[in-house]
Design a protein around this motif. Structure first.
Motif, PDB file in Angstrom:
ATOM      1  N   TYR A  20      89.413  74.701  76.547  1.00 45.07           N
ATOM      2  CA  TYR A  20      89.472  73.278  76.897  1.00 45.07           C
ATOM      3  C   TYR A  20      88.194  72.910  77.657  1.00 45.07           C
ATOM      4  N   PRO A  21      87.104  72.611  76.916  1.00 44.54           N
ATOM      5  CA  PRO A  21      85.793  72.426  77.552  1.00 44.54           C
ATOM      6  C   PRO A  21      85.526  71.030  78.121  1.00 44.54           C
ATOM      7  N   ILE A  22      86.439  70.059  77.900  1.00 44.58           N
ATOM      8  CA  ILE A  22      86.198  68.693  78.364  1.00 44.58           C
ATOM      9  C   ILE A  22      87.165  68.343  79.494  1.00 44.58           C
ATOM     10  N   VAL A  23      86.625  67.710  80.529  1.00 43.06           N
ATOM     11  CA  VAL A  23      87.432  67.287  81.671  1.00 43.06           C
ATOM     12  C   VAL A  23      87.457  65.760  81.727  1.00 43.06           C
ATOM     13  N   ILE A  24      88.670  65.198  81.766  1.00 47.28           N
ATOM     14  CA  ILE A  24      88.835  63.758  81.982  1.00 47.28           C
ATOM     15  C   ILE A  24      89.394  63.585  83.386  1.00 47.28           C
ATOM     16  N   TYR A  81      89.781  68.402  72.453  1.00 51.16           N
ATOM     17  CA  TYR A  81      89.158  67.259  71.788  1.00 51.16           C
ATOM     18  C   TYR A  81      89.677  65.982  72.449  1.00 51.16           C
ATOM     19  N   VAL A  82      88.918  64.903  72.308  1.00 56.11           N
ATOM     20  CA  VAL A  82      89.300  63.630  72.921  1.00 56.11           C
ATOM     21  C   VAL A  82      89.182  62.508  71.892  1.00 56.11           C
ATOM     22  N   VAL A  83      90.201  61.673  71.811  1.00 55.22           N
ATOM     23  CA  VAL A  83      90.154  60.443  71.009  1.00 55.22           C
ATOM     24  C   VAL A  83      90.496  59.297  71.945  1.00 55.22           C
ATOM     25  N   THR A  84      89.622  58.302  72.039  1.00 56.45           N
ATOM     26  CA  THR A  84      89.911  57.155  72.898  1.00 56.45           C
ATOM     27  C   THR A  84      90.086  55.890  72.062  1.00 56.45           C
ATOM     28  N   CYS A  85      91.075  55.091  72.453  1.00 57.10           N
ATOM     29  CA  CYS A  85      91.313  53.770  71.864  1.00 57.10           C
ATOM     30  C   CYS A  85      91.551  52.842  73.054  1.00 57.10           C
ATOM     31  N   ALA A  86      90.465  52.443  73.723  1.00 56.99           N
ATOM     32  CA  ALA A  86      90.576  51.846  75.048  1.00 56.99           C
ATOM     33  C   ALA A  86      90.561  50.318  75.058  1.00 56.99           C
ATOM     34  N   GLY A  87      90.588  49.682  73.893  1.00 53.68           N
ATOM     35  CA  GLY A  87      90.730  48.230  73.859  1.00 53.68           C
ATOM     36  C   GLY A  87      89.680  47.491  74.659  1.00 53.68           C
ATOM     37  N   LEU A  88      90.119  46.761  75.669  1.00 55.03           N
ATOM     38  CA  LEU A  88      89.226  45.940  76.486  1.00 55.03           C
ATOM     39  C   LEU A  88      88.177  46.764  77.237  1.00 55.03           C
ATOM     40  N   VAL A 125      76.702  62.147  73.122  1.00 56.31           N
ATOM     41  CA  VAL A 125      75.538  63.014  72.941  1.00 56.31           C
ATOM     42  C   VAL A 125      75.868  64.444  73.328  1.00 56.31           C
ATOM     43  N   GLY A 126      75.096  65.378  72.762  1.00 59.15           N
ATOM     44  CA  GLY A 126      75.228  66.787  73.117  1.00 59.15           C
ATOM     45  C   GLY A 126      76.490  67.432  72.576  1.00 59.15           C
ATOM     46  N   ASP A 127      76.792  68.634  73.117  1.00 65.20           N
ATOM     47  CA  ASP A 127      77.959  69.394  72.665  1.00 65.20           C
ATOM     48  C   ASP A 127      79.254  68.632  72.909  1.00 65.20           C
ATOM     49  N   MET A 128      79.323  67.922  74.027  1.00 64.98           N
ATOM     50  CA  MET A 128      80.541  67.177  74.344  1.00 64.98           C
ATOM     51  C   MET A 128      80.799  66.077  73.326  1.00 64.98           C
ATOM     52  N   GLY A 129      79.718  65.428  72.862  1.00 65.33           N
ATOM     53  CA  GLY A 129      79.865  64.353  71.885  1.00 65.33           C
ATOM     54  C   GLY A 129      80.467  64.810  70.576  1.00 65.33           C
ATOM     55  N   ASN A 130      80.328  66.098  70.268  1.00 68.13           N
ATOM     56  CA  ASN A 130      80.892  66.642  69.035  1.00 68.13           C
ATOM     57  C   ASN A 130      82.397  66.860  69.128  1.00 68.13           C
ATOM     58  N   ARG A 131      82.950  66.675  70.314  1.00 63.49           N
ATOM     59  CA  ARG A 131      84.382  66.884  70.519  1.00 63.49           C
ATOM     60  C   ARG A 131      85.104  65.589  70.898  1.00 63.49           C
ATOM     61  N   ILE A 132      84.381  64.466  70.817  1.00 64.55           N
ATOM     62  CA  ILE A 132      84.957  63.186  71.236  1.00 64.55           C
ATOM     63  C   ILE A 132      84.842  62.159  70.108  1.00 64.55           C
ATOM     64  N   LEU A 133      85.901  61.394  69.940  1.00 62.42           N
ATOM     65  CA  LEU A 133      85.872  60.264  69.007  1.00 62.42           C
ATOM     66  C   LEU A 133      86.322  59.022  69.768  1.00 62.42           C
ATOM     67  N   VAL A 172      89.091  62.089  62.573  1.00 68.77           N
ATOM     68  CA  VAL A 172      89.192  63.239  63.481  1.00 68.77           C
ATOM     69  C   VAL A 172      88.992  64.541  62.713  1.00 68.77           C
ATOM     70  N   GLN A 173      89.685  64.676  61.585  1.00 65.19           N
ATOM     71  CA  GLN A 173      89.564  65.901  60.780  1.00 65.19           C
ATOM     72  C   GLN A 173      88.136  66.118  60.304  1.00 65.19           C
ATOM     73  N   GLN A 174      87.484  65.030  59.888  1.00 68.13           N
ATOM     74  CA  GLN A 174      86.128  65.128  59.381  1.00 68.13           C
ATOM     75  C   GLN A 174      85.136  65.463  60.481  1.00 68.13           C
ATOM     76  N   ARG A 175      85.235  64.785  61.625  1.00 68.76           N
ATOM     77  CA  ARG A 175      84.266  64.978  62.720  1.00 68.76           C
ATOM     78  C   ARG A 175      84.427  66.336  63.401  1.00 68.76           C
ATOM     79  N   PHE A 176      85.686  66.746  63.575  1.00 69.98           N
ATOM     80  CA  PHE A 176      85.938  67.974  64.340  1.00 69.98           C
ATOM     81  C   PHE A 176      86.131  69.191  63.425  1.00 69.98           C
ATOM     82  N   ASN A 177      85.988  68.986  62.117  1.00 67.18           N
ATOM     83  CA  ASN A 177      86.156  70.075  61.150  1.00 67.18           C
ATOM     84  C   ASN A 177      87.498  70.797  61.323  1.00 67.18           C
ATOM     85  N   LEU A 178      88.544  70.026  61.414  1.00 68.86           N
ATOM     86  CA  LEU A 178      89.887  70.591  61.617  1.00 68.86           C
ATOM     87  C   LEU A 178      90.605  70.821  60.304  1.00 68.86           C
TER      88      LEU A 178
END
Length: 281
Positions: free
Chosen positions: A56-60, A72-79, A243-251, A275-281
């Protein structure tokens, strides 16, 4: 002339959202509310591992210092989709510009005038549906909404104000260009927001019997409208990562076209494919 669609239905979308949440929890997920995200960052120490060996390399982290570790992280943050995406190094463009939509409510003794959903043909220059008639599950009838600039991202009342949100809109977005390009439309929407008679005049094109005395002001919603620096309203999906390695795990889902609630299941399928395409799942 009009098009009759007898199969149009209505739902209580709060119940739909609660049902989605229940499905998610039954699948093993957790729903955390009052968790205002302040930081999204790569774990500074060695990524933590679960019992099954998943890292779990990402911290929120939220404003209270609480944190969630993610694979992995997926955000749908609206406003707040632009601000949240910037936390992982994304380009600030497109900016979110909040538009408040005020509804009117038909008095109970006049509800018989509306027997179904009635929509005008929308103006193709804008992503707004225009003032329409919407029966609700509780039997009430909503009329609207208009589309006026909100002075706060969660500005559900006319006088809600946030200096930060206003400065963001004026300095960092293409709002000024949008205003100059569509000045008469904006003035007309503001006029309708101020004077009920102007809105009623528009409603009478569909139901001539409606008068000002038949309606009262109702609730409001705020639309998270993406706007680029050239002053163009973004009407398609905008996906981003960072950007960077973290950007490859976030949508980041920075924009989704209307009607997002009606199309929520179809949109979720599209996001899952992304998600499947970006994260190669």
């Amino acid at each position: 002339m009009a098009i009759d669609c007898p199969y149009t239905g209505i739902v209580d979308y709060r119940q739909v959202a609660l049902s989605f949440a229940q499905d998610f929890q039954e699948a093993g997920g957790s729903v955390l509310t009052n968790f205002e995200v302040k930081e999204i960052e790569k774990a500074k120490e060695s990524p933590s591992r679960s019992k099954d060996g998943v890292t779990y390399p990402i911290v929120i982290r939220n404003t209270k210092g609480e944190e969630v570790r993610c694979q992995y992280v997926v955000t749908c943050a609206g406003l707040y989709s632009d601000r949240i995406s910037e936390l992982s190094g994304c380009n600030p463009d497109p900016r979110i510009v909040p538009f408040r939509g005020d509804y009117l409510v038909l008095k109970p003794e006049k509800r018989y005038l509306v027997k179904g959903n009635i929509y005008p043909v929308p103006d193709s220059r804008f992503p707004f549906l225009g003032v329409h008639f919407t029966p609700r599950m509780d039997g009430s009838i909503w009329l609207g909404p208009n589309a006026v600039l909100a002075l706060k991202r969660e500005g559900y009342r006319p006088f809600d104000f946030s200096a930060r949100d206003v400065m963001d809109v004026i300095i960092k977005s293409g709002l000024i260009k949008l205003v100059f390009q569509n000045f008469s439309y904006g003035v007309n929407e503001m006029y309708k927001a101020l004077f009920l008679s102007a809105t009623v005049k528009h409603l009478q094109k569909f139901i001539p019997e409606i008068t000002v005395s038949d309606i009262h002001r109702g609730p409001a919603g705020v639309r998270a409208q993406a706007l680029d620096r050239a002053g163009n309203l973004v009407e398609d999906f905008v996906f981003d990562g960072g950007v960077g390695d973290m950007g490859n795990r976030i949508l980041h889902v920075r924009n989704a076209p209307s009607p997002a609630a009606t199309s929520s299941l179809a949109i979720s399928g599209m996001i899952a494919d992304e998600v499947q395409q970006r994260f190669n799942l």
